[in-house]
Write a protein that holds these residues in place. Structure first.
Motif, PDB file in Angstrom:
ATOM      1  N   PHE A 179     -10.223  10.229  12.775  1.00 27.52           N
ATOM      2  CA  PHE A 179      -9.412   9.176  12.169  1.00 27.52           C
ATOM      3  C   PHE A 179     -10.059   7.821  12.451  1.00 27.52           C
ATOM      4  O   PHE A 179     -10.490   7.544  13.573  1.00 27.52           O
ATOM      5  CB  PHE A 179      -7.976   9.193  12.714  1.00 27.52           C
ATOM      6  CG  PHE A 179      -7.131  10.284  12.122  1.00 27.52           C
ATOM      7  CD1 PHE A 179      -6.467  10.098  10.924  1.00 27.52           C
ATOM      8  CD2 PHE A 179      -7.000  11.502  12.781  1.00 27.52           C
ATOM      9  CE1 PHE A 179      -5.689  11.101  10.374  1.00 27.52           C
ATOM     10  CE2 PHE A 179      -6.219  12.520  12.247  1.00 27.52           C
ATOM     11  CZ  PHE A 179      -5.558  12.315  11.035  1.00 27.52           C
ATOM     12  N   GLU A 180     -10.099   7.002  11.410  1.00 29.63           N
ATOM     13  CA  GLU A 180     -10.648   5.648  11.549  1.00 29.63           C
ATOM     14  C   GLU A 180      -9.529   4.643  11.304  1.00 29.63           C
ATOM     15  O   GLU A 180      -8.813   4.719  10.306  1.00 29.63           O
ATOM     16  CB  GLU A 180     -11.773   5.433  10.538  1.00 29.63           C
ATOM     17  CG  GLU A 180     -12.325   4.018  10.535  1.00 29.63           C
ATOM     18  CD  GLU A 180     -13.334   3.815   9.425  1.00 29.63           C
ATOM     19  OE1 GLU A 180     -13.347   2.727   8.816  1.00 29.63           O
ATOM     20  OE2 GLU A 180     -14.109   4.770   9.147  1.00 29.63           O
ATOM     21  N   PHE A 181      -9.387   3.717  12.229  1.00 33.80           N
ATOM     22  CA  PHE A 181      -8.315   2.723  12.103  1.00 33.80           C
ATOM     23  C   PHE A 181      -8.796   1.527  11.289  1.00 33.80           C
ATOM     24  O   PHE A 181      -9.828   0.929  11.588  1.00 33.80           O
ATOM     25  CB  PHE A 181      -7.856   2.253  13.486  1.00 33.80           C
ATOM     26  CG  PHE A 181      -6.807   1.177  13.422  1.00 33.80           C
ATOM     27  CD1 PHE A 181      -5.531   1.454  12.931  1.00 33.80           C
ATOM     28  CD2 PHE A 181      -7.092  -0.114  13.843  1.00 33.80           C
ATOM     29  CE1 PHE A 181      -4.566   0.462  12.860  1.00 33.80           C
ATOM     30  CE2 PHE A 181      -6.137  -1.107  13.782  1.00 33.80           C
ATOM     31  CZ  PHE A 181      -4.870  -0.818  13.288  1.00 33.80           C
ATOM     32  N   ARG A 182      -8.037   1.222  10.257  1.00 30.40           N
ATOM     33  CA  ARG A 182      -8.314   0.041   9.444  1.00 30.40           C
ATOM     34  C   ARG A 182      -7.250  -1.010   9.748  1.00 30.40           C
ATOM     35  O   ARG A 182      -6.082  -0.853   9.382  1.00 30.40           O
ATOM     36  CB  ARG A 182      -8.294   0.397   7.960  1.00 30.40           C
ATOM     37  CG  ARG A 182      -9.511   1.168   7.498  1.00 30.40           C
ATOM     38  CD  ARG A 182      -9.608   1.172   5.991  1.00 30.40           C
ATOM     39  NE  ARG A 182     -10.833   1.792   5.521  1.00 30.40           N
ATOM     40  CZ  ARG A 182     -11.187   1.888   4.254  1.00 30.40           C
ATOM     41  NH1 ARG A 182     -10.377   1.419   3.316  1.00 30.40           N
ATOM     42  NH2 ARG A 182     -12.330   2.465   3.909  1.00 30.40           N
ATOM     43  N   PRO A 183      -7.646  -2.083  10.413  1.00 34.05           N
ATOM     44  CA  PRO A 183      -6.655  -3.093  10.807  1.00 34.05           C
ATOM     45  C   PRO A 183      -6.069  -3.823   9.621  1.00 34.05           C
ATOM     46  O   PRO A 183      -6.733  -4.033   8.592  1.00 34.05           O
ATOM     47  CB  PRO A 183      -7.460  -4.047  11.700  1.00 34.05           C
ATOM     48  CG  PRO A 183      -8.883  -3.852  11.284  1.00 34.05           C
ATOM     49  CD  PRO A 183      -8.998  -2.428  10.860  1.00 34.05           C
ATOM     50  N   GLY A 184      -4.806  -4.223   9.765  1.00 31.56           N
ATOM     51  CA  GLY A 184      -4.120  -4.988   8.728  1.00 31.56           C
ATOM     52  C   GLY A 184      -4.278  -6.477   8.953  1.00 31.56           C
ATOM     53  O   GLY A 184      -4.978  -6.930   9.864  1.00 31.56           O
ATOM     54  N   PRO A 185      -3.597  -7.295   8.149  1.00 30.78           N
ATOM     55  CA  PRO A 185      -3.746  -8.753   8.230  1.00 30.78           C
ATOM     56  C   PRO A 185      -3.228  -9.369   9.523  1.00 30.78           C
ATOM     57  O   PRO A 185      -3.540 -10.532   9.793  1.00 30.78           O
ATOM     58  CB  PRO A 185      -2.951  -9.253   7.021  1.00 30.78           C
ATOM     59  CG  PRO A 185      -2.032  -8.142   6.655  1.00 30.78           C
ATOM     60  CD  PRO A 185      -2.743  -6.880   7.026  1.00 30.78           C
ATOM     61  N   VAL A 186      -2.445  -8.625  10.319  1.00 26.41           N
ATOM     62  CA  VAL A 186      -1.988  -9.208  11.585  1.00 26.41           C
ATOM     63  C   VAL A 186      -3.129  -9.346  12.584  1.00 26.41           C
ATOM     64  O   VAL A 186      -2.986 -10.054  13.587  1.00 26.41           O
ATOM     65  CB  VAL A 186      -0.842  -8.380  12.213  1.00 26.41           C
ATOM     66  CG1 VAL A 186       0.386  -8.388  11.337  1.00 26.41           C
ATOM     67  CG2 VAL A 186      -1.294  -6.974  12.530  1.00 26.41           C
ATOM     68  N   PHE A 187      -4.242  -8.700  12.323  1.00 22.39           N
ATOM     69  CA  PHE A 187      -5.396  -8.829  13.217  1.00 22.39           C
ATOM     70  C   PHE A 187      -6.179 -10.087  12.836  1.00 22.39           C
ATOM     71  O   PHE A 187      -7.345 -10.036  12.449  1.00 22.39           O
ATOM     72  CB  PHE A 187      -6.273  -7.582  13.135  1.00 22.39           C
ATOM     73  CG  PHE A 187      -5.693  -6.396  13.847  1.00 22.39           C
ATOM     74  CD1 PHE A 187      -6.025  -6.107  15.165  1.00 22.39           C
ATOM     75  CD2 PHE A 187      -4.785  -5.579  13.203  1.00 22.39           C
ATOM     76  CE1 PHE A 187      -5.473  -5.016  15.821  1.00 22.39           C
ATOM     77  CE2 PHE A 187      -4.220  -4.483  13.856  1.00 22.39           C
ATOM     78  CZ  PHE A 187      -4.564  -4.206  15.171  1.00 22.39           C
ATOM     79  N   SER A 188      -5.518 -11.215  12.945  1.00 20.99           N
ATOM     80  CA  SER A 188      -6.090 -12.514  12.601  1.00 20.99           C
ATOM     81  C   SER A 188      -5.599 -13.537  13.615  1.00 20.99           C
ATOM     82  O   SER A 188      -4.576 -13.350  14.269  1.00 20.99           O
ATOM     83  CB  SER A 188      -5.689 -12.943  11.188  1.00 20.99           C
ATOM     84  OG  SER A 188      -5.999 -11.947  10.226  1.00 20.99           O
TER      85      SER A 188
END
Length: 337
Positions: free
Chosen positions: A112-121
């Motif tokens: 599984f690969e984690f794709r961060p969302g916009p909160v990772f800003s």
């Protein structure tokens, strides 16, 4: 307890911040203010509150009618900081994973690969946050309080600094979900931009007639500097008398007959931190009661719930906070001997 002309008492033992640290903070905040005010005219009070929340390490809720510059203020601040920016347009069909990210299975690696969302800003702009469902709104709770998010049982730290600026429209309520008290309590302050004065609006017309001022905003500070300034603000000194003054104001909201819900202990902490930011922005290494009074309504009002009787009488939470501040005894001040 008596405070001297610097806001200190004779019994307090405090460490004074280096003058160079305060000078640096004032210089940097001046550059940020100039960048934001090149786009948002006639809103100096709103800009000051926004900067205070940023320096205090909190999050900001901007609540006002459409078209007064809520999102523009947030975007101008984000562009002035040379960091990552996440923009979220809240809608009823938005899912929590659209904010925090999602884990995707890769056939090639069988992992599984984690794709961060916009909160990772560093700066997260949430437009019309009250249009998302409570489930999606709650996805921000852990992010705003702990600076991390948990996805599929794995905790991911968020970048530092982490600053959420959310907007909402208090007039149009159709198709919206009012923010729960737990969510509101995560916002250090709430402000209303308000309509500009005639002169400021005329200046706005001149600026917008042939160009886009927002597109001309360039970064004036990096995130490492912002994080350093947040640390500087934490080092601003508050006397025991000032702390007791903060506690007296917050405690009064829990006993006021016009309020059904008073302010939480988190409010006490955030009011003091915001007051420290105001003190630092005024190039002081100590907090005065004036700093607390200035931020009392923005920090407290959105967390309070009035009784039915108070609402029918037209009494707002801001009115209650103002009355509490007016009747709470201010620590006495005396000249240094």
């Amino acid at each position: 307890m008596l405070l001297d002309s610097t806001g200190r008492s004779s019994t307090d033992d405090a460490t004074t911040l280096p003058r160079t640290a305060l000078d640096d903070l004032v210089t940097v905040t001046g550059r940020i203010r100039a960048a934001v005010e090149s786009v948002v005219t006639g809103r100096s009070d709103a800009v000051d509150v926004t900067l205070a929340v940023l320096l205090a390490g909190g999050h900001l809720l901007i609540e006002d009618v459409p078209g007064v510059g809520k999102t523009t203020l947030a975007k101008a601040l984000a562009r002035a900081i040379d960091g990552s920016v996440g923009r979220i347009q809240f809608t009823p069909d938005l899912l929590p994973s659209d904010l925090t990210g999602v884990s995707i299975y890769r056939n090639q690696t069988h992992e599984f690969e984690f794709r961060p969302g916009p909160v990772f800003s560093n700066v997260v702009i949430g437009d019309e946050i009250n249009r998302a469902s409570p489930k999606t709104q709650s996805a921000l709770l852990e992010c705003m309080e702990e600076g991390q998010t948990t996805v599929d049982g794995v905790t991911h730290p968020l970048p530092r600094p982490f600053f959420v600026v959310a907007t909402q429209n208090p007039v149009e309520m159709e198709g919206t979900y009012p923010l729960p008290e737990a969510q509101r309590d995560r916002f250090m302050a709430r402000l209303s931009v308000g309509y500009p004065e005639a002169a400021a609006e005329l200046e706005l017309l001149d600026r917008m007639e042939t160009r886009d001022p927002l597109g001309e905003v360039t970064p004036v500070v990096d995130v490492a500097t912002v994080e350093r300034l947040v640390t500087t603000v934490r080092g601003i000194w508050a006397s025991d008398a000032v702390k007791q003054y903060v506690l007296a104001i917050v405690s009064a909201t829990r006993e006021h007959p016009a309020l059904r819900l008073g302010a939480s202990p988190r409010t006490t902490i955030q009011l003091l931190r915001a007051a420290k930011a105001v003190a630092a922005m005024n190039q002081r290494d100590h907090v005065l009661p004036d700093d607390v009074q200035r931020l009392a309504v923005p920090v407290l009002a959105h967390r309070l719930i009035t009784t039915t009787e108070a609402r029918l009488a037209g009494q707002t939470p801001a009115d209650v906070v103002t009355a509490i501040v007016e009747r709470t005894a201010v620590p006495a001040r005396a000249d240094r001997r």
